[in-house]
Every structure is written in structure tokens, then in C-alpha cells.
Design a protein around this motif. Structure first.
Motif, PDB file in Angstrom:
ATOM      1  N   ARG A 188       1.354   6.666  -7.248  1.00 31.52           N
ATOM      2  CA  ARG A 188       0.368   7.317  -7.533  1.00 31.52           C
ATOM      3  C   ARG A 188       0.703   8.890  -7.328  1.00 31.52           C
ATOM      4  NH1 ARG A 188      -3.120   5.276  -4.577  1.00 31.52           N
ATOM      5  NH2 ARG A 188      -3.152   6.288  -2.976  1.00 31.52           N
ATOM      6  N   ASP A 189       1.435   9.172  -6.230  1.00 33.13           N
ATOM      7  CA  ASP A 189       1.905  10.655  -6.016  1.00 33.13           C
ATOM      8  C   ASP A 189       2.956  10.848  -7.119  1.00 33.13           C
ATOM      9  OD1 ASP A 189       0.262  10.870  -3.610  1.00 33.13           O
ATOM     10  OD2 ASP A 189       1.817  10.234  -2.408  1.00 33.13           O
ATOM     11  N   GLY A 215       0.654  -1.320  -0.152  1.00 29.94           N
ATOM     12  CA  GLY A 215      -0.013  -0.031   0.045  1.00 29.94           C
ATOM     13  C   GLY A 215       0.948   1.136   0.175  1.00 29.94           C
ATOM     14  N   VAL A 216       1.955   1.168   0.714  1.00 32.93           N
ATOM     15  CA  VAL A 216       2.911   2.325   0.856  1.00 32.93           C
ATOM     16  C   VAL A 216       3.450   2.735  -0.668  1.00 32.93           C
ATOM     17  CG1 VAL A 216       4.759   3.355   1.910  1.00 32.93           C
ATOM     18  CG2 VAL A 216       3.384   1.870   3.121  1.00 32.93           C
ATOM     19  N   SER A 217       3.992   1.525  -1.180  1.00 33.04           N
ATOM     20  CA  SER A 217       4.421   1.568  -2.445  1.00 33.04           C
ATOM     21  C   SER A 217       3.311   2.247  -3.581  1.00 33.04           C
ATOM     22  CB  SER A 217       5.052   0.262  -3.108  1.00 33.04           C
ATOM     23  OG  SER A 217       5.507   0.037  -4.230  1.00 33.04           O
ATOM     24  N   PHE A 218       2.217   1.640  -3.671  1.00 32.79           N
ATOM     25  CA  PHE A 218       1.229   2.027  -4.364  1.00 32.79           C
ATOM     26  C   PHE A 218       0.946   3.358  -4.291  1.00 32.79           C
ATOM     27  CE2 PHE A 218      -0.651  -2.481  -4.588  1.00 32.79           C
ATOM     28  CZ  PHE A 218       0.449  -2.814  -5.522  1.00 32.79           C
ATOM     29  N   SER A 219       0.841   3.933  -3.083  1.00 38.02           N
ATOM     30  CA  SER A 219       0.639   5.400  -2.674  1.00 38.02           C
ATOM     31  C   SER A 219       1.699   6.323  -3.528  1.00 38.02           C
ATOM     32  CB  SER A 219       0.477   5.529  -1.271  1.00 38.02           C
ATOM     33  OG  SER A 219       0.120   6.956  -0.942  1.00 38.02           O
ATOM     34  N   MET A 220       2.847   5.932  -3.210  1.00 38.39           N
ATOM     35  CA  MET A 220       3.943   6.810  -3.490  1.00 38.39           C
ATOM     36  C   MET A 220       3.956   6.862  -5.243  1.00 38.39           C
ATOM     37  SD  MET A 220       7.171   6.593  -1.393  1.00 38.39           S
ATOM     38  CE  MET A 220       7.203   4.513  -0.955  1.00 38.39           C
TER      39      MET A 220
END
Length: 346
Positions: A57-58, A50-55
Motif C-alpha cells: 500500500r505504501d 499484514g506487513v507485506s500488504f502495508s508495504m
């Protein structure tokens, strides 16, 4: 005694399933060797995915801001160039009027210079970039300035109406030759009230509102200017008055008043254009600095994502080679098994 039956068919089927699994894994390992990142972050990272996907997307969002800032920078650069040209036109007109006030220039030359300046100003303010008018504010699909030299234009009709309302006759009337200096000064007061007020709507179709662009996730900037600025109005007023009124054989006092008021307007326009250039220059700097900060953020996020999803390229290449060897061995075994038969055994 328990007997077990093993057929060549079941062995072939088992090998086929193993080869399919290895081929899927080979595609994943080849992807990792090429990209340097795990093929399936969700499986590999687990809860940290989830952390990787969020970054990630950013990063996409920040890259879109970089692209938008590139467009804004192009618009600001073209606007700055236009303002520089307008400032040069105003400066040249000021020099011509200064010479005219001292009696060193023929009135016809001044009128021709004013008309040329007005036409050049109209052309610059109606310039466009990528199909959008630069000086139209948010009305980017509308040509900002009407052409005063067109007899059917609304701004020419407005000027004629103002003249007629003030003096009680048209410019072509012989009585226009008797306009006094005081009357000319009073007429300029009426002109200024119109040009600097609601009357400018007959000249300009531009919006007062400038384009506001988001240059970072939490910062905006005005990335355009508008033909409704004070410098544009003053230069238009001065050049239009000179172009139109100098067709009348004015007496010396009225002519000097015309020169004096036009000189004051153009001088103020020069300062207005310089101020507008400084505003656009500040916006250019803000956009450039914002893009640099965003690029730094993207680099940081890419580093963090690589730390989470990155794979050792040497290890990935080794796995690819191992899988290729295993698949080749499986193919060879399958071929050998398919050659087995009861007849050959007997």
C-alpha cells in the motif's frame, strides 16, 4: 465376510475432483512462475501478510507522489521558461530606455517597443499548460491578465480614470501637452500606489496564493508563481505608461521624467524576475530531490516485499511441470476407467 463395492463412477468422480484441485494449483503455480511472488500471500505468509500488504500500500502511495511530482516538475519548467522570457523582455526594454534617455532613440520607436513588450508580457502571463494557466496562482481556470490594448478592458479604464483624476482632463485634451516634469513625477507616484496596491485587481484575475503540492509524505512545496508578483506589476506599469502617455506630444522635461521613472521600474522588474526565477529553480530542485528519495524508498519496499513474497522461479517452474504431468496422467486414467464395462468383462 464384509463385501466392498467400488464402482467405475466413484473412481471417475474422485479423479475429477483431484484434477480440479490440481488445475487450481496449476494456475497458482503458473502465476508464481510468472510474477516471482506467491499467489496467495495471506495463506502463505500467515501473520506476516499484514506487513507485506502495508508495504504494498505504501508503494502505491509513493508511486502516486512520483506521478504528481512529474506534473509539478512540468509546471515549474514551463513557469521557469516564462519567467526567463519576461526577464528578457524587461532587459530589452531597459536597454531601449537607456538609449532613449541619452537622446539616441525616436520616441515613436520607444512607444512601439513598449507596446510590443506589454503585448508579449500579456501573452506569456496568459499561457497555459494542460488546460491550466501557469501564472494564475490557484485560480488555474481563470486567464490572469487583462489586455491593456483593448479599449474596453478594466485596466485601460482604470489608467484613464487615474490620469483624469490626477490632471483634471483626459489624455486627448490639448492641455496634456503642458504637463510639467513635476506633474509627471507626481502622476507616477499615483500610478505606483495603484499598481503595487489594490488597483492591480483591475489588471489581474490571478490569486496571490500559489499552488502548494505535496512532494513527499511529509513535505510540501510551492510549485507555481503568480501574475501578481512585483516584477509583473512594475513591467506592466512602465510599458502601459509608455504606450499610453507617449501618444501625447509631451515637452522634453516631461518626456525625460517619463523615461527616468520607466527606466527605474523596468530595472527593478529585471531584478524581480531574476529573484522569481531563483525561487522557481529552488522548487524544481526540491521536487527533483524528493522524487529521487521516493524512488529509493520504493526500491527498498519492493526488496522487502520480494523477500517476504518471493518464490524460487526454478522451483515454481518445476512444480508447474510436475502438475502438468499429474494432470495428464489423471486424464489418461479417467479415459481408461471410462472404457471399463461389465459387458467387456464378460
Amino acid at each position: 465376510m464384509k463385501t466392498s463395492f467400488i464402482s467405475t463412477s466413484s473412481i471417475s468422480q474422485t479423479l475429477r475432483y483431484q484434477m480440479m484441485r490440481m488445475q487450481v494449483e496449476l494456475a497458482e503455480r503458473q502465476q508464481e512462475a510468472t510474477t516471482g511472488r506467491v499467489a496467495d500471500p495471506g495463506v502463505t505468509l500467515g501473520a506476516r501478510a499484514g506487513v507485506s500488504f502495508s508495504m504494498t500500500r505504501d508503494i502505491v502511495r509513493l508511486e502516486s507522489l512520483i506521478d504528481a511530482n512529474g506534473l509539478a516538475s512540468g509546471r515549474l519548467s514551463a513557469t521557469q521558461n516564462g519567467l526567463e522570457q519576461l526577464g528578457g523582455i524587461a532587459q530589452d526594454m531597459l536597454e531601449a530606455l537607456t538609449a532613449a534617455s541619452s537622446g539616441d532613440s525616436d520616441p515613436e520607436i520607444i512607444r512601439a517597443s513598449a507596446k510590443q513588450a506589454l503585448e508579449a508580457m500579456t501573452s506569456i502571463l496568459n499561457s497555459n499548460l494542460n488546460g491550466e494557466y501557469l501564472f494564475a496562482g490557484i485560480n488555474t481556470d481563470v486567464k490572469p491578465l487583462n489586455d491593456f490594448t483593448d479599449p474596453a478592458s478594466p485596466n485601460k479604464a482604470q489608467f484613464d480614470a487615474l490620469f483624469s483624476a490626477h490632471f483634471g482632463f483626459a489624455q486627448t485634451d490639448p492641455a496634456a501637452e503642458n504637463i510639467t516634469a513635476a506633474e509627471m513625477a507626481a502622476f507616477f507616484d499615483d500610478l505606483e500606489a495603484s499598481f503595487m496596491g489594490a488597483g492591480w485587481s483591475d489588471w489581474s484575475e490571478a490569486s496571490d496564493q500559489k499552488i502548494t503540492s505535496r512532494i513527499t509524505l511529509n513535505e510540501t512545496a510551492e510549485t507555481s508563481t503568480t501574475a501578481n508578483g512585483p516584477g509583473m506589476r512594475r513591467l506592466a506599469m512602465a510599458t502601459a505608461a509608455l504606450t499610453d502617455l507617449m501618444q501625447i506630444p509631451l515637452n522634453d522635461e516631461a518626456l525625460q521624467t517619463l523615461y527616468g521613472r520607466a527606466t527605474a521600474l523596468v530595472g527593478a522588474a529585471v531584478a524581480d524576475f531574476a529573484y522569481a526565477q531563483s525561487e522557481v529553480g529552488l522548487a524544481e530542485t526540491r521536487v527533483e530531490e524528493a522524487s529521487e528519495r521516493i524512488s529509493s524508498q520504493i526500491d527498498l519496499f519492493n526488496t522487502l516485499v520480494t523477500d517476504l513474497e518471493g518464490v524460487d522461479p526454478f522451483e515454481a517452474a518445476t512444480k508447474v511441470n510436475d502438475l502438468l504431468t499429474q494432470i495428464e496422467t489423471a486424464y489418461a486414467l479417467t479415459a481408461r476407467i471410462q472404457q471399463l464395462s461389465l459387458l467387456r468383462y464378460l
